[in-house]
Each structure stands twice: as structure tokens, then as C-alpha cells.
Design a protein around this motif. Structure first.
Motif, PDB file in Angstrom:
ATOM      1  N   THR A  21      42.887  22.401  35.180  1.00 55.83           N
ATOM      2  CA  THR A  21      43.439  22.020  33.894  1.00 55.83           C
ATOM      3  C   THR A  21      44.508  23.052  33.532  1.00 55.83           C
ATOM      4  O   THR A  21      44.710  24.021  34.259  1.00 55.83           O
ATOM      5  CB  THR A  21      42.340  21.965  32.815  1.00 55.83           C
ATOM      6  N   SER A  22      45.184  22.855  32.420  1.00 56.70           N
ATOM      7  CA  SER A  22      46.290  23.754  32.049  1.00 56.70           C
ATOM      8  C   SER A  22      45.857  24.751  30.980  1.00 56.70           C
ATOM      9  O   SER A  22      45.262  24.372  29.973  1.00 56.70           O
ATOM     10  CB  SER A  22      47.473  22.935  31.517  1.00 56.70           C
ATOM     11  N   LEU A  23      46.194  26.004  31.210  1.00 59.61           N
ATOM     12  CA  LEU A  23      46.019  27.023  30.175  1.00 59.61           C
ATOM     13  C   LEU A  23      47.182  26.940  29.186  1.00 59.61           C
ATOM     14  O   LEU A  23      46.992  26.925  27.975  1.00 59.61           O
ATOM     15  CB  LEU A  23      45.962  28.414  30.800  1.00 59.61           C
ATOM     16  N   ASN A  24      48.383  26.868  29.722  1.00 60.13           N
ATOM     17  CA  ASN A  24      49.606  26.686  28.938  1.00 60.13           C
ATOM     18  C   ASN A  24      50.598  25.915  29.802  1.00 60.13           C
ATOM     19  O   ASN A  24      50.202  25.292  30.788  1.00 60.13           O
ATOM     20  CB  ASN A  24      50.174  28.036  28.470  1.00 60.13           C
ATOM     21  N   GLU A  25      51.867  25.965  29.475  1.00 59.76           N
ATOM     22  CA  GLU A  25      52.852  25.187  30.228  1.00 59.76           C
ATOM     23  C   GLU A  25      53.040  25.686  31.659  1.00 59.76           C
ATOM     24  O   GLU A  25      53.485  24.942  32.530  1.00 59.76           O
ATOM     25  CB  GLU A  25      54.192  25.206  29.488  1.00 59.76           C
ATOM     26  N   LYS A  26      52.677  26.928  31.925  1.00 62.64           N
ATOM     27  CA  LYS A  26      52.963  27.524  33.230  1.00 62.64           C
ATOM     28  C   LYS A  26      51.739  27.775  34.101  1.00 62.64           C
ATOM     29  O   LYS A  26      51.867  27.885  35.324  1.00 62.64           O
ATOM     30  CB  LYS A  26      53.708  28.853  33.033  1.00 62.64           C
ATOM     31  N   THR A  27      50.576  27.877  33.500  1.00 60.03           N
ATOM     32  CA  THR A  27      49.404  28.369  34.221  1.00 60.03           C
ATOM     33  C   THR A  27      48.299  27.325  34.294  1.00 60.03           C
ATOM     34  O   THR A  27      47.955  26.700  33.278  1.00 60.03           O
ATOM     35  CB  THR A  27      48.841  29.637  33.554  1.00 60.03           C
ATOM     36  N   GLU A  28      47.737  27.152  35.493  1.00 58.08           N
ATOM     37  CA  GLU A  28      46.573  26.291  35.675  1.00 58.08           C
ATOM     38  C   GLU A  28      45.313  27.145  35.781  1.00 58.08           C
ATOM     39  O   GLU A  28      45.345  28.266  36.299  1.00 58.08           O
ATOM     40  CB  GLU A  28      46.721  25.448  36.948  1.00 58.08           C
ATOM     41  N   ILE A  29      44.204  26.592  35.280  1.00 59.79           N
ATOM     42  CA  ILE A  29      42.908  27.256  35.389  1.00 59.79           C
ATOM     43  C   ILE A  29      41.856  26.201  35.729  1.00 59.79           C
ATOM     44  O   ILE A  29      42.110  24.990  35.644  1.00 59.79           O
ATOM     45  CB  ILE A  29      42.507  27.968  34.076  1.00 59.79           C
TER      46      ILE A  29
END
Length: 270
Positions: A151-159
Motif C-alpha cells: 500500500t502507499s505511505l505517501n506519493e513516493k513510498t510503498e509499505i
């Protein structure tokens, strides 16, 4: 199937308002077992085009079995004779990202109160869910689970989804808006003090003790929505931004539960 309870700190006690019988934006679907129990009430049942073949009929825009805010089935037979959907309200379920089931509480019911929900009440709600949706729960679990483990943490990072769930706990196991702001700045390197000041200013007319209680309840409700995963299609950052806006909305209300009910109506009925 197991259910995860999402509404820690809330309970339900019927206030006999008959709101659940108003059939406002919903109909009462009847299971196979409901049809067996409702022998003799055929005049109050009609065909349906939904997955359920039958629903309770309406009279003047509400359930035809309601008289003076009282249910004829319960009066003439027993509470256990009522349809499963009637006995289930104001509880329902949603599907978690991994396909597990989430037991939820609809805050637009006037009987929702701050307090501890008994194990007996939770067990009863789950039994009603299982009766009403017994043929569909496995399908719902598969259909509404996420296909990706990211899923997305923010626009740039996946977690991972598990990381997102832990971040939810990290943000909301608190009782103060300032603590929320500090955690947001720590994770996203962004100052949200203006939004937090909006939240705090809503409570400035109350005494200090009441302000603390309102902060605690606002954050509790924000966490409840987080656990329901209403905004999981968004990045976690955008979800938090939405939850801050929810907090600002409900803090416009002198009675926070009325504000929560208004938000729940939009989230669950529209």
C-alpha cells in the motif's frame, strides 16, 4: 469466520426511537430462516430484486410492522423472532484489506453511547451477521480483499499493509491533538499545526476537563474510522488528512456523538 471489533470505547443500548425501522435509505432483507420465523406475517413481506428474494414491506415510508414506535413481531411473538437484519442493527461488517471481517457500529443510531460494549452484545451481533450473510461472507472476503501486499505511505513510498496498520496504532494510541501533530511531523516532515489549531479552537469554549475528554473522543473516533479502513484506497498520508478533516467536522458539534452520526451517515448510507 472471525470478526475484528473496530469500536473500542463505544456501546449500544436501544432507546426505542424506531429509527432503525424507518428504512431510511435501506430495506430489511429477509433470510431463509427469517421467512420460516415470520409465518403469519406474509402481508408484511414483499418480493425483492436483490440477492435476497424477500424484504419487509413498507407502509407510509417505513416498516409496516411498526406501531407507536414498537415492533409488532417483538410484541406478539418475541425479540428472537425479529428478522436478523433488525436484530443486527446498529452493527454491521466491512472487509479488511486481507479479507478478514471487521465488526462495525453505525453511529447514526441514537442508541450508540460512550462505554464498553459487552461480550454478549458483540457475540449476538456476530451471530446475526453470520445468519444474514452466511452464504456470502466468504465471497465478500475474497471480493473486497486487496490483491497486492503493498500500500502507499505517501506519493513516493510503498509499505506493507501490516506496517500501515501499525502506523495507525502509533498515531491513535494517544489522547492529545498535539501528540498527533508531532507524530505526523516525525513521519512526513510536514507541519500541520494550522489544522491542529483548528481542532483545538473548536473546543476552546469548554472547560479544561471537557476539552481533554473531547480530544480523547475525537481521536478515538478517528482511529475507529482508520480501523474500518474507509480511506484505505488513499495513501496513509491522505487518509490522515481526511481523518483530520473528520475531526474538525465532528468538533463543530456540542455533542460529539451527533457529529459522529452525521459523518457515519455520509460514509455508510451515501
Amino acid at each position: 469466520m472471525s470478526f475484528e471489533v473496530t469500536f473500542d470505547g463505544m456501546r449500544y443500548s436501544c432507546v426505542n426511537c424506531a429509527y432503525c425501522c424507518s428504512c431510511k435509505n435501506w430495506r430489511v432483507f429477509l433470510s431463509y430462516f427469517d421467512m420460516m420465523r415470520l409465518k403469519g406475517y406474509e402481508n408484511y413481506i414483499e418480493k425483492s430484486n436483490s440477492n435476497y428474494e424477500h424484504v419487509l414491506a413498507l407502509r407510509n415510508g417505513k416498516c409496516g410492522l411498526i406501531e407507536n414506535n414498537l415492533c409488532r413481531i417483538q410484541l406478539e411473538k418475541s425479540y428472537d423472532t425479529k428478522p436478523a437484519m433488525c436484530r443486527l442493527f446498529p452493527f454491521s461488517f466491512m472487509v479488511k484489506w486481507n479479507g478478514d471481517l471487521l465488526l462495525i457500529l453505525k453511529h447514526y443510531c441514537g442508541g450508540v453511547q460512550v462505554g464498553k460494549c459487552s461480550k454478549k452484545t458483540i457475540k449476538h451481533a456476530i451471530e446475526c451477521c453470520e445468519e444474514l450473510y452466511h452464504d456470502q461472507l466468504s465471497e465478500f472476503s475474497l471480493d473486497f480483499a486487496e490483491r497486492s501486499d503493498k500500500t502507499s505511505l505517501n506519493e513516493k513510498t510503498e509499505i506493507c499493509w501490516e506496517e500501515r496498520a501499525e502506523l495507525g496504532k502509533y498515531f491513535f494510541k494517544i489522547k492529545k491533538f498535539d501528540s498527533f501533530s508531532e507524530k505526523y511531523s516525525e513521519i512526513f516532515s510536514e507541519d500541520i499545526s494550522d489544522s491542529i489549531e483548528k481542532l483545538k479552537s473548536k473546543n476552546s469554549c469548554f472547560d479544561e476537563k471537557t476539552q481533554k475528554l473531547r480530544e480523547k473522543e475525537t481521536l478515538r473516533y478517528m482511529y475507529e474510522l482508520n480501523k474500518r479502513e474507509h480511506f484505505r484506497k488513499m495513501s496513509f498520508k491522505k487518509e490522515l488528512d481526511n481523518l483530520i478533516n473528520v475531526g474538525i467536522i465532528i468538533d463543530d458539534y456540542k455533542d460529539l456523538l451527533k457529529g459522529e452520526g452525521a459523518v457515519d451517515s455520509k460514509l455508510l448510507l451515501n
